[in-house]
Write an enzyme that holds these catalytic residues in place. Sequence first.
Site, mmCIF file in Angstrom:
data_model
loop_
_atom_site.group_PDB
_atom_site.id
_atom_site.type_symbol
_atom_site.label_atom_id
_atom_site.label_comp_id
_atom_site.label_asym_id
_atom_site.label_seq_id
_atom_site.Cartn_x
_atom_site.Cartn_y
_atom_site.Cartn_z
ATOM 1 N N VAL A 157 0.992 -1.227 -0.152
ATOM 2 C CA VAL A 157 -0.071 -0.165 0.134
ATOM 3 C C VAL A 157 0.897 1.229 -0.058
ATOM 4 O O VAL A 157 0.453 2.160 -0.635
ATOM 5 C CB VAL A 157 -1.153 0.051 1.157
ATOM 6 C CG1 VAL A 157 -1.828 1.428 1.173
ATOM 7 C CG2 VAL A 157 -1.911 -1.120 1.099
ATOM 8 N N ALA B 71 1.877 1.617 -3.661
ATOM 9 C CA ALA B 71 0.732 2.187 -4.512
ATOM 10 C C ALA B 71 0.509 3.567 -4.161
ATOM 11 O O ALA B 71 0.208 4.331 -5.180
ATOM 12 C CB ALA B 71 -0.436 1.341 -4.140
ATOM 13 N N GLU B 72 0.377 3.930 -2.917
ATOM 14 C CA GLU B 72 0.032 5.281 -2.468
ATOM 15 C C GLU B 72 1.160 6.259 -3.046
ATOM 16 O O GLU B 72 0.514 7.391 -3.372
ATOM 17 C CB GLU B 72 -0.385 5.617 -0.984
ATOM 18 C CG GLU B 72 -0.794 6.788 -0.763
ATOM 19 C CD GLU B 72 -1.710 7.052 0.660
ATOM 20 O OE1 GLU B 72 -1.958 8.011 0.952
ATOM 21 O OE2 GLU B 72 -1.883 5.914 1.100
ATOM 22 N N THR B 73 2.408 6.056 -2.946
ATOM 23 C CA THR B 73 3.426 6.636 -3.278
ATOM 24 C C THR B 73 3.097 7.089 -4.818
ATOM 25 O O THR B 73 3.222 8.148 -5.341
ATOM 26 C CB THR B 73 4.878 6.138 -3.025
ATOM 27 O OG1 THR B 73 4.837 6.171 -1.585
ATOM 28 C CG2 THR B 73 5.876 7.009 -3.560
#
Length: 153
Positions: free
Chosen positions: A73, A76-78
């Site tokens: 996550v 992904a968020e980065t």
Amino acid sequence: MTDNFTPGAFADELAAAGIPDHMHGWLGRFGVGALVVKMGIRFLEMSPERTVATMPVEGNTQVAGILHGGAHVVLAETLGSFSAGMHAGPGRHAVGIEVNATHHRSIDSGTVTGTCTAIHLGRTLATHEIVMTDAQGRRLSTARITNMLRDNA
């Protein structure tokens, strides 16, 4: 020691993370963020439509010795946040409002590649899908992030 107030203070950090030179002006005062550095994320490609980065499994595992779900996550968020920030453009910024992930397969060594692809690039919202794969191209997880795009104060 890191100097957060001098423009260009993060030049070494940006170069180590694979940030292209033409983006150093945008990120030069802030760097890529302490968590990106700690996780070992390295960017290979960057645009609002598609951003790709790698992350080592080593150092990012959970107690069972596999890549931590939270590490998926974080990657992904980065990727989604950087892509949305680029889409927002000068004088604007992206704020994450929703992220979700589905884990398909575990990995206990090597490198994970995250490929972020735009689903929607609007005036106030940007949504991206991020697929994490192993060195053989097998899907490890799929995430989706939506960022709200706001004017700087």
